[in-house]
Every structure is written in structure tokens, then in C-alpha cells.
Design a protein around this motif. Structure first.
Motif, PDB file in Angstrom:
ATOM      1  N   SER A  87       0.811  -1.207   0.000  1.00  0.00           N
ATOM      2  CA  SER A  87       0.000   0.000   0.000  1.00  0.00           C
ATOM      3  C   SER A  87       0.855   1.272   0.000  1.00  0.00           C
ATOM      4  O   SER A  87       1.819   1.384   0.762  1.00  0.00           O
ATOM      5  N   VAL A  88       0.455   2.215  -0.850  1.00  0.00           N
ATOM      6  CA  VAL A  88       1.080   3.537  -0.867  1.00  0.00           C
ATOM      7  C   VAL A  88       0.054   4.607  -0.513  1.00  0.00           C
ATOM      8  O   VAL A  88       0.262   5.793  -0.771  1.00  0.00           O
ATOM      9  N   SER A  89      -1.079   4.158   0.063  1.00  0.00           N
ATOM     10  CA  SER A  89      -2.163   5.074   0.399  1.00  0.00           C
ATOM     11  C   SER A  89      -2.592   5.824  -0.871  1.00  0.00           C
ATOM     12  O   SER A  89      -2.815   5.192  -1.907  1.00  0.00           O
ATOM     13  N   SER A  90      -2.665   7.137  -0.818  1.00  0.00           N
ATOM     14  CA  SER A  90      -2.969   7.918  -2.020  1.00  0.00           C
ATOM     15  C   SER A  90      -1.764   8.702  -2.503  1.00  0.00           C
ATOM     16  O   SER A  90      -1.884   9.666  -3.261  1.00  0.00           O
ATOM     17  N   ASN A  91      -0.575   8.271  -2.056  1.00  0.00           N
ATOM     18  CA  ASN A  91       0.662   8.964  -2.409  1.00  0.00           C
ATOM     19  C   ASN A  91       1.199   8.474  -3.745  1.00  0.00           C
ATOM     20  O   ASN A  91       2.264   7.845  -3.837  1.00  0.00           O
ATOM     21  N   LEU A  92       0.449   8.790  -4.781  1.00  0.00           N
ATOM     22  CA  LEU A  92       0.712   8.285  -6.115  1.00  0.00           C
ATOM     23  C   LEU A  92       0.570   9.420  -7.122  1.00  0.00           C
ATOM     24  O   LEU A  92      -0.395  10.196  -7.067  1.00  0.00           O
ATOM     25  N   ALA A  93       1.552   9.513  -8.003  1.00  0.00           N
ATOM     26  CA  ALA A  93       1.533  10.545  -9.045  1.00  0.00           C
ATOM     27  C   ALA A  93       1.640   9.898 -10.423  1.00  0.00           C
ATOM     28  O   ALA A  93       2.148   8.778 -10.565  1.00  0.00           O
ATOM     29  N   TRP A  94       1.147  10.623 -11.415  1.00  0.00           N
ATOM     30  CA  TRP A  94       1.286  10.221 -12.820  1.00  0.00           C
ATOM     31  C   TRP A  94       2.022  11.335 -13.563  1.00  0.00           C
ATOM     32  O   TRP A  94       1.736  12.516 -13.378  1.00  0.00           O
ATOM     33  N   TYR A  95       2.939  10.916 -14.429  1.00  0.00           N
ATOM     34  CA  TYR A  95       3.705  11.843 -15.256  1.00  0.00           C
ATOM     35  C   TYR A  95       3.569  11.440 -16.720  1.00  0.00           C
ATOM     36  O   TYR A  95       3.454  10.263 -17.054  1.00  0.00           O
ATOM     37  N   GLN A  96       3.637  12.442 -17.577  1.00  0.00           N
ATOM     38  CA  GLN A  96       3.652  12.247 -19.031  1.00  0.00           C
ATOM     39  C   GLN A  96       5.022  12.652 -19.547  1.00  0.00           C
ATOM     40  O   GLN A  96       5.560  13.686 -19.127  1.00  0.00           O
ATOM     41  N   GLN A  97       5.590  11.848 -20.429  1.00  0.00           N
ATOM     42  CA  GLN A  97       6.870  12.221 -21.035  1.00  0.00           C
ATOM     43  C   GLN A  97       6.794  12.045 -22.543  1.00  0.00           C
ATOM     44  O   GLN A  97       6.582  10.938 -23.045  1.00  0.00           O
ATOM     45  N   ASN A  98       6.981  13.137 -23.244  1.00  0.00           N
ATOM     46  CA  ASN A  98       7.083  13.106 -24.701  1.00  0.00           C
ATOM     47  C   ASN A  98       8.541  12.931 -25.090  1.00  0.00           C
ATOM     48  O   ASN A  98       9.443  13.285 -24.318  1.00  0.00           O
ATOM     49  N   PRO A  99       8.807  12.399 -26.290  1.00  0.00           N
ATOM     50  CA  PRO A  99      10.196  12.146 -26.714  1.00  0.00           C
ATOM     51  C   PRO A  99      11.047  13.405 -26.631  1.00  0.00           C
ATOM     52  O   PRO A  99      10.642  14.472 -27.107  1.00  0.00           O
TER      53      PRO A  99
ATOM     54  N   GLY B 193      -4.317   2.727  -2.120  1.00  0.00           N
ATOM     55  CA  GLY B 193      -3.747   1.473  -1.645  1.00  0.00           C
ATOM     56  C   GLY B 193      -2.745   0.907  -2.634  1.00  0.00           C
ATOM     57  O   GLY B 193      -1.610   1.384  -2.706  1.00  0.00           O
ATOM     58  N   THR B 194      -3.146  -0.093  -3.386  1.00  0.00           N
ATOM     59  CA  THR B 194      -2.221  -0.727  -4.326  1.00  0.00           C
ATOM     60  C   THR B 194      -2.658  -0.662  -5.783  1.00  0.00           C
ATOM     61  O   THR B 194      -1.871  -1.019  -6.663  1.00  0.00           O
ATOM     62  N   GLU B 195      -3.863  -0.245  -6.067  1.00  0.00           N
ATOM     63  CA  GLU B 195      -4.362  -0.245  -7.444  1.00  0.00           C
ATOM     64  C   GLU B 195      -4.761   1.160  -7.879  1.00  0.00           C
ATOM     65  O   GLU B 195      -5.577   1.811  -7.219  1.00  0.00           O
ATOM     66  N   PHE B 196      -4.197   1.592  -9.012  1.00  0.00           N
ATOM     67  CA  PHE B 196      -4.424   2.943  -9.497  1.00  0.00           C
ATOM     68  C   PHE B 196      -4.684   2.945 -10.999  1.00  0.00           C
ATOM     69  O   PHE B 196      -4.183   2.063 -11.721  1.00  0.00           O
ATOM     70  N   THR B 197      -5.425   3.946 -11.432  1.00  0.00           N
ATOM     71  CA  THR B 197      -5.766   4.063 -12.846  1.00  0.00           C
ATOM     72  C   THR B 197      -5.635   5.508 -13.293  1.00  0.00           C
ATOM     73  O   THR B 197      -6.047   6.425 -12.577  1.00  0.00           O
ATOM     74  N   LEU B 198      -5.077   5.683 -14.484  1.00  0.00           N
ATOM     75  CA  LEU B 198      -5.082   6.983 -15.168  1.00  0.00           C
ATOM     76  C   LEU B 198      -5.982   6.820 -16.388  1.00  0.00           C
ATOM     77  O   LEU B 198      -5.776   5.911 -17.200  1.00  0.00           O
ATOM     78  N   THR B 199      -6.960   7.700 -16.494  1.00  0.00           N
ATOM     79  CA  THR B 199      -7.878   7.667 -17.629  1.00  0.00           C
ATOM     80  C   THR B 199      -7.761   8.959 -18.414  1.00  0.00           C
ATOM     81  O   THR B 199      -7.751  10.051 -17.834  1.00  0.00           O
ATOM     82  N   ILE B 200      -7.657   8.809 -19.722  1.00  0.00           N
ATOM     83  CA  ILE B 200      -7.681   9.964 -20.627  1.00  0.00           C
ATOM     84  C   ILE B 200      -8.948   9.803 -21.438  1.00  0.00           C
ATOM     85  O   ILE B 200      -9.090   8.837 -22.210  1.00  0.00           O
ATOM     86  N   SER B 201      -9.877  10.736 -21.268  1.00  0.00           N
ATOM     87  CA  SER B 201     -11.248  10.488 -21.743  1.00  0.00           C
ATOM     88  C   SER B 201     -11.393  10.557 -23.254  1.00  0.00           C
ATOM     89  O   SER B 201     -12.158   9.779 -23.834  1.00  0.00           O
TER      90      SER B 201
ATOM     91  N   GLN C 204       4.299   6.957 -10.073  1.00  0.00           N
ATOM     92  CA  GLN C 204       5.351   7.096  -9.069  1.00  0.00           C
ATOM     93  C   GLN C 204       4.718   7.082  -7.687  1.00  0.00           C
ATOM     94  O   GLN C 204       3.723   7.769  -7.446  1.00  0.00           O
ATOM     95  N   GLN C 205       5.308   6.311  -6.789  1.00  0.00           N
ATOM     96  CA  GLN C 205       4.852   6.364  -5.403  1.00  0.00           C
ATOM     97  C   GLN C 205       5.802   7.242  -4.596  1.00  0.00           C
ATOM     98  O   GLN C 205       7.017   7.211  -4.804  1.00  0.00           O
ATOM     99  N   TYR C 206       5.248   8.011  -3.672  1.00  0.00           N
ATOM    100  CA  TYR C 206       6.076   8.825  -2.779  1.00  0.00           C
ATOM    101  C   TYR C 206       5.642   8.614  -1.337  1.00  0.00           C
ATOM    102  O   TYR C 206       5.812   9.487  -0.489  1.00  0.00           O
TER     103      TYR C 206
END
Lengths: 109, 120
Positions: free
Chosen positions: A28-40, A68-76, A89-91
Motif C-alpha cells: 500500500s502507498v495510500s494515495s501517495n501516487l503521481a502520474w507523469y507524461q513524457q514526450n520524446p 492502496g495498491t491499485e491505481f488508474t489513469l484515464t484519458i477520456s 510514481q509512489q512517494y
């Protein structure tokens, strides 16, 4: 060490469609989760932090969920500029590490 | 506008040393924790080190402990990474990144990176 596993490794989606990216933590990382985008050739860009809070200037078509342990990023509705590599990334485990997932490449179908 | 500009990356032989710098502007530098993150060619992101707002606390990933030293000069709005005993596996693009807040926070601004190549 907390291991972050992203799936799928590559996702092929057509412009205008929805994309769903997954990230799983080995503990578990609680809600300490980030998403990053990287272009070339560019630096990573923060999209989501706290699992679901959009960073400044991030369009509303990006949303994050999970805890907790399961996360989703959605791009609509995918725009051309959204085809990139995405990292979670977890912090939660500071200062022992700020581990990243291996990335999901979102490509044009 | 927040800007982070890294410099100092070069080609260096295994066992050599290097000092990276990151010049910060557009925010109150001494209010924030700062990080170094690296990316080997064609690979993912790897956190390297962090330093507290006042430089009083530093942390490292295991693979660089005892070889790298992070520091900052708040009077110059600058972050540094002293890299000693370099190995081929240290070859990467090194980014400096600003934390949103303290230790338990994500990284909201990144520089464009400086390339370190360790090769004989």
C-alpha cells in the motif's frame, strides 16, 4: 522497496477514444501516487498527484483514481499531443525511495 | 515562471568524478525540497537523491550511496550533485526536480536534464 508495475507496456488507441492505464504497487502507498507524461526528448510533466488531483494546467480529460495498491489513469478523449509515455510514481515510502513504474507507451492506433 | 536549468554533464571515464548543477528561478527556492532523478538511455525514470529545504537532510538511492553527494546553496538558488567513483551504469540524463511540498510529495517542475556518459 516498493515495486510499481504498470500495464500494459504499450497501449494502442485511436484519437478521440478513451485510454485506461493501470499501475499496481507491491504494498500500500495510500494515495501517495503521481502520474507523469513524457514526450520524446522532453522532461516528465506532472499530471496527477495524490492519486486523483490534477496538477496545475492539466486538462480535465485526464483523471486519476485508486488508493492502496491499485491505481488508474484515464484519458477520456485522446488528443494527438497525448500520445506519449506515462509513468506512475509512489512517494509514500519516503525517504527510502520514490519508485517509478516502468512506463506505459500510449501509441496511435 | 518556474525554471530549472541543469548543467555539467559530460563524457567521463569510469572511476571519474563530476559535479552537476541546477539553477532555479521563478519560485522561492529555499522553501522546497529538491530532487535529482535520472533516466538511462531508452529506459525509465529512477529517483537518485533528495535534499531538504535547508540542506540539513539528504537521502540517496542505494546504488549511489557513498559515491554521490547532493547539496544546495540557497543564496545562489542552486542545487548540486557531486558524483564520484562513476560507473558505466551511471550513464543517464540527470534531471533536477522540485517537490510540490516536503518529502511526501510529487515533483511538479523538472529541468530539461544534463547528459552524463561514463565510458572509457
Amino acid at each position: 522497496e516498493i515495486v510499481m508495475t504498470q500495464s500494459p507496456a504499450t497501449l494502442s488507441v485511436s484519437p478521440g477514444e478513451r485510454a485506461t492505464l493501470s499501475c499496481r504497487a507491491s504494498q500500500s502507498v495510500s494515495s501517495n501516487l503521481a502520474w507523469y507524461q513524457q514526450n520524446p526528448g522532453q522532461a516528465p510533466r506532472l499530471l496527477i498527484y495524490g492519486a486523483s488531483t490534477r496538477a496545475t494546467g492539466i486538462p480535465a480529460r485526464f483523471s486519476g483514481s485508486g488508493s492502496g495498491t491499485e491505481f488508474t489513469l484515464t484519458i477520456s478523449s485522446l488528443q494527438s499531443e497525448d500520445f506519449a509515455v506515462y509513468y506512475c510514481q509512489q512517494y509514500n515510502n519516503w525517504p527510502l525511495g520514490y519508485t517509478f513504474g516502468q512506463g506505459t507507451k500510449l501509441e496511435i492506433k | 515562471e518556474v525554471q530549472l536549468v541543469e548543467s555539467g554533464g559530460v563524457v567521463v571515464q569510469p572511476g571519474g568524478s563530476l559535479r552537476l548543477s541546477c539553477a532555479a528561478s521563478g519560485f522561492t527556492f529555499d522553501d522546497y525540497t529538491m530532487h535529482w532523478v535520472r533516466q538511462a538511455p531508452g529506459k525509465g525514470l529512477e529517483w537518485v537523491s533528495l535534499i531538504s529545504w535547508d540542506g540539513g537532510s539528504t537521502y540517496y538511492t542505494d546504488s549511489v550511496k557513498g559515491r554521490f553527494t547532493i547539496s544546495r546553496d540557497n543564496s545562489k538558488n542552486s542545487l548540486y550533485l557531486q558524483m564520484n567513483s562513476l560507473r558505466t551504469e551511471d550513464t543517464a540524463l540527470y534531471y533536477c526536480a522540485k517537490a510540490i511540498g516536503g518529502y511526501s510529495s510529487s515533483f511538479d517542475y523538472w529541468g530539461q536534464g544534463t547528459l552524463v556518459t561514463v565510458s572509457s
